[in-house]
Design a protein around this motif. Sequence first.
Motif, short mmCIF file in Angstrom:
data_model
loop_
_atom_site.label_atom_id
_atom_site.label_comp_id
_atom_site.label_asym_id
_atom_site.label_seq_id
_atom_site.Cartn_x
_atom_site.Cartn_y
_atom_site.Cartn_z
N PRO A 119 0.84 -1.20 0.00
CA PRO A 119 0.00 0.00 0.00
C PRO A 119 0.88 1.26 0.00
O PRO A 119 1.82 1.35 0.79
CB PRO A 119 -0.77 -0.11 1.32
CG PRO A 119 -0.67 -1.53 1.73
CD PRO A 119 0.64 -2.03 1.19
N ARG B 223 -6.18 -0.80 0.31
CA ARG B 223 -5.35 0.36 0.63
C ARG B 223 -6.13 1.67 0.60
O ARG B 223 -5.55 2.74 0.70
CB ARG B 223 -4.19 0.43 -0.36
CG ARG B 223 -4.67 0.55 -1.79
CD ARG B 223 -3.53 0.77 -2.75
NE ARG B 223 -2.59 -0.33 -2.77
CZ ARG B 223 -1.73 -0.55 -3.75
NH1 ARG B 223 -1.74 0.25 -4.79
NH2 ARG B 223 -0.89 -1.56 -3.72
N ALA B 244 -5.93 2.48 6.41
CA ALA B 244 -5.01 3.50 5.91
C ALA B 244 -5.23 4.84 6.61
O ALA B 244 -4.27 5.58 6.87
CB ALA B 244 -5.15 3.65 4.40
N SER B 271 -1.66 -7.56 2.47
CA SER B 271 -1.66 -7.43 1.01
C SER B 271 -0.92 -8.58 0.36
O SER B 271 -1.37 -9.13 -0.66
CB SER B 271 -0.98 -6.12 0.58
OG SER B 271 -1.60 -5.03 1.18
#
Lengths: 278, 289
Positions: A119, B223, B244, B271
């Motif tokens: 991310p 994300r 996030a 992830s």
Amino acid sequence: MHNSFSPLERFVRGLFLAFMLVWSVGPIFFIVLSSFKRQVDIFVYPPKLIFVPTIDNYLKLATQWNGFFHAMGNSLIVAIGATVLAGIVSFLGGYAYSRYRSRLTSWTAVYMIAVRVLPPIVVTLPLFPVVDRLGLSDTHILLILLYATFWVSLNTMIMKNFFDQIPYELDEAAYVDGATEWQLVTRILIRLTLQGMAAGSIFVFVYAWNEYLFAMIFTTNNAKTAPLILSELMGAIDGTVWGVLFAGVTLQLVPVVLLVTLARRYLIAGLTAGSVKG
Amino acid sequence: MYSRPRLTTWLYLSPLHLLLLAVLTLPSFYVLWLSLNQSTYGTGLTWVGLDNYRTVFADGYFWRAALNTFFVVNGVVYVELVVALALAVLFVSGVPLRGLMFACILMPYAISEVVAVLVWKMMMDPSIGTISRTLELMGFGLLNWSASPTIGLTLVGVINVWMNLPFTFLMIYSGLLAIDTSLYEAAHIDGATRWQRFTRITLPLLVPTLLIALIFRLIFAFRMFSEVWLLTKGGPARMSEVLAVYLYEHGFRYGDFGIAAATGWMMVVGSLLLASVFLLAMQRSMRGA
């Protein structure tokens, strides 16, 4: 393939398509239309489709909000820079992964995709103090590096798929004629992979032009991009400048909407180069 | 026809891997180090071991953010896949003014998150929004997304689908184009109905594409930051945060990089787990001769 649909089927299909069109285009249409409305007309309910258009909002944007045009310039620099950098890097990488294979190359390719999974917000933490120390904070070059990096993995795969479709006999013929590998890649193969470059370039350009998170964390003044300025204007809204904000948004979105819709052929080409060969 | 890599091969690959190393790999290991230390904006590190993780796990807001992320990601991804599949099938079987229609469907792909949030915020504004007032007139009541985390996150999901549907549609459409049409003709001659052709030919052949699209979307939705941050700032009372946003609040608002890094490292692991199926399949296909 000839399909014959019953009237009911045709009705359902038409309804679904109509809904999806309104869903996709409606909000964009709403912004662009509102940017040509007078302040009092913008929030009239039900919304007016017929009104006397005005360019007042655009004039106000030009005279009062200089920062916006500076930011548009920054967005353009950053988007072009990232597109060029990612283009070169993934062109070379795609060639190497297409023509050479070993256990090690396959693992580096997997690693290349795996890191792309991280991310973006996670890398902002370690980069924040480092960028500051290197004096890269609030610079175009930093955003260019970040944006290019987040697309090189996928674009390298796209380029690899395009290189895969060029028969190896062509390489051999070039070598027989005395070409070096570098000449083969930069003079001959580059022309045959332009479609893939176009597809990859659109992905990077759209991303860099629109990105918000990195721009928010790493720019303060000089390198501020258009989405960031728009978000600040949106947050600071005092009820009097909606029209001006819509004018800015319209200027920000029109170029990239045109790019995507006119170049859609390349997007499909970029995505099918892999799946066609199965 | 592949060769074994030579020294020059690695030169061709070096710009790519230098970028990845500098911007992604080294920083992500540094995140791991940061997560084991206490620091202010990443400076003045003090070793605290696993304390940051303990603090995060004991924090109700973290679990709230994790649950929110779970619900939004799942809500968004499956709805989006089904709609994109239906739309792709529709386009492949023929629509009028195909080029124009295609361009229209793709348009939201070109829109910035900032602009997407702005326009949906406007249209859904409880007092001045066009859609919210229409919904109110239709008897759905007042949808005040700034006061209710559930409605706020639902709107976040709607915006997310709006922005990402074009890309998912493109992926599935490309997958459909790759299916050999002679299969359909053969099935047609054998008297298969349209539904049978869809379930017996299209769907099975589309499974790899759908899987890739699914993993892609799961990772990208996981994300999610901008939509939530720009729409609700995680509010009211931090009830609509996603992971996030939780990370951002602790890192850049409170300057507590230890907590933020611990959250970040968990996001990295999450992830990678999501992506592992795809990555292993890819390694097998690229192993070479």
